[in-house]
Scaffold this motif. Structure first.
Motif, short mmCIF file in Angstrom:
data_model
loop_
_atom_site.label_atom_id
_atom_site.label_comp_id
_atom_site.label_asym_id
_atom_site.label_seq_id
_atom_site.Cartn_x
_atom_site.Cartn_y
_atom_site.Cartn_z
N ALA A 24 15.83 24.02 21.66
CA ALA A 24 14.45 23.59 21.99
C ALA A 24 14.45 22.66 23.20
N GLU A 25 15.43 21.78 23.28
CA GLU A 25 15.51 20.88 24.43
C GLU A 25 15.79 21.68 25.71
N PHE A 26 16.67 22.68 25.60
CA PHE A 26 16.96 23.51 26.77
C PHE A 26 15.73 24.31 27.18
N ALA A 27 15.01 24.87 26.21
CA ALA A 27 13.78 25.60 26.52
C ALA A 27 12.76 24.67 27.19
N GLY A 28 12.71 23.41 26.74
CA GLY A 28 11.83 22.42 27.36
C GLY A 28 12.19 22.17 28.81
N SER A 29 13.49 22.17 29.09
CA SER A 29 13.95 21.99 30.47
C SER A 29 13.52 23.19 31.33
N ILE A 30 13.65 24.37 30.78
CA ILE A 30 13.21 25.58 31.50
C ILE A 30 11.70 25.51 31.75
N ARG A 31 10.96 25.11 30.74
CA ARG A 31 9.51 24.98 30.86
C ARG A 31 9.15 23.98 31.97
N ALA A 32 9.88 22.86 32.02
CA ALA A 32 9.60 21.82 33.02
C ALA A 32 9.88 22.30 34.44
N MET A 33 10.75 23.29 34.59
CA MET A 33 11.04 23.82 35.93
C MET A 33 9.86 24.59 36.51
N ARG A 34 8.99 25.09 35.65
CA ARG A 34 7.82 25.85 36.06
C ARG A 34 8.17 27.07 36.91
N LEU A 35 9.25 27.74 36.55
CA LEU A 35 9.64 28.97 37.24
C LEU A 35 9.12 30.20 36.51
N LEU A 36 8.82 30.04 35.24
CA LEU A 36 8.35 31.12 34.38
C LEU A 36 7.11 30.64 33.63
N ARG A 93 12.94 22.06 45.97
CA ARG A 93 12.02 22.26 47.09
C ARG A 93 10.58 21.96 46.69
N ARG A 94 10.26 22.14 45.43
CA ARG A 94 8.92 21.82 44.95
C ARG A 94 8.72 20.32 44.79
N GLY A 95 9.80 19.57 44.82
CA GLY A 95 9.72 18.13 44.66
C GLY A 95 9.62 17.70 43.21
N ALA A 96 9.89 18.60 42.29
CA ALA A 96 9.81 18.28 40.87
C ALA A 96 11.05 17.50 40.44
N SER A 97 10.88 16.61 39.52
CA SER A 97 12.01 15.85 38.96
C SER A 97 12.27 16.38 37.56
N VAL A 98 13.20 17.31 37.47
CA VAL A 98 13.54 17.94 36.20
C VAL A 98 14.97 17.57 35.86
N ALA A 99 15.17 17.06 34.66
CA ALA A 99 16.52 16.68 34.23
C ALA A 99 17.34 17.92 33.94
N CYS A 100 18.56 17.89 34.36
CA CYS A 100 19.50 18.98 34.12
C CYS A 100 19.89 18.98 32.64
N ALA A 101 19.67 20.11 31.98
CA ALA A 101 20.13 20.28 30.60
C ALA A 101 21.26 21.31 30.61
N CYS A 102 22.07 21.24 31.65
CA CYS A 102 23.07 22.26 31.91
C CYS A 102 24.11 22.40 30.80
N PHE A 103 24.45 21.32 30.16
CA PHE A 103 25.46 21.38 29.09
C PHE A 103 24.86 20.98 27.75
N GLY A 104 23.56 21.25 27.60
CA GLY A 104 22.90 21.03 26.33
C GLY A 104 22.37 19.63 26.12
N ARG A 105 22.52 18.78 27.10
CA ARG A 105 22.00 17.43 26.98
C ARG A 105 21.36 17.07 28.31
N ARG A 106 20.44 16.18 28.25
CA ARG A 106 19.76 15.75 29.48
C ARG A 106 20.70 14.87 30.29
N ALA A 107 20.71 15.13 31.55
CA ALA A 107 21.54 14.34 32.46
C ALA A 107 20.66 13.97 33.66
N SER A 108 21.27 13.82 34.78
CA SER A 108 20.52 13.45 35.99
C SER A 108 19.55 14.56 36.39
#
Length: 168
Positions: A24-36, A93-108
């Motif tokens: 769910a956290e990873f899906a939230g990160s994808i949602r925050a990217m606003r790519l889909l 490029r959009r200037g969005a500040s989205v935290a990386c959930a690359c390894f299942g946890r929020r990071a920079s």
């Protein structure tokens, strides 16, 4: 081939399993990217997790059991890294500040270092792909050193955000 395969197996296993623990956290990160569309985020999360785990398991099978899946596993690994790079570039490029959930946890928040990491991982996959059709390598004492070096690189990749934050 063994070096790149080892590094990619560990990176994709850590990434896929980390996301699987917190889908769910990873899906939230994808949602925050606003790519889909927002409704597509959970399905995209499942597909990304499945792709990462499939790449890791195919690489592992190719390195240890039968070299046949290596070409496909390295190609899938490279494709995943390129797609991740393009997504991150778009977010930046959009200037969005989205935290990386690359390894299942929020990071920079996503930054150029995430793009560089994924491009280097794609290059590692391409290098493995170029050597994959030569067949499985014989296991020698040097193989252990190669595996250890690949594992060390993968740990640096996985801990990149933590290390960058530590020294920032």
């Amino acid at each position: 081939m063994i070096f790149s395969g080892t590094a990619l197996v560990i990176v994709f296993l850590a990434s896929g399993l980390g996301k699987l623990r917190r889908p769910a956290e990873f899906a939230g990160s994808i949602r925050a990217m606003r790519l889909l569309p927002a409704a597509a985020a959970p399905a995209a999360a499942i597909l990304i997790i499945a792709g990462e785990l499939a790449a890791a398991l195919a690489l592992l099978a190719g390195l240890t059991v039968d070299a046949t899946p290596l070409v496909y596993a390295f190609a899938l690994s490279a494709a995943l890294c390129v797609v991740f790079s393009l997504a991150i570039i778009t977010v930046i490029r959009r200037g969005a500040s989205v935290a990386c959930a690359c390894f299942g946890r929020r990071a920079s928040a996503f930054s150029a270092r995430h793009v560089v990491r994924n491009i280097l991982l794609a290059a590692l996959a391409i290098a493995g792909l170029l050597g994959a059709d030569t067949g499985a390598a014989s296991w020698t004492p040097e193989t252990a050193i190669t595996i250890a070096a690949g594992a060390a690189l993968s740990l640096l990749v996985i801990l990149m955000d933590d290390l960058a934050d530590l020294f920032a």
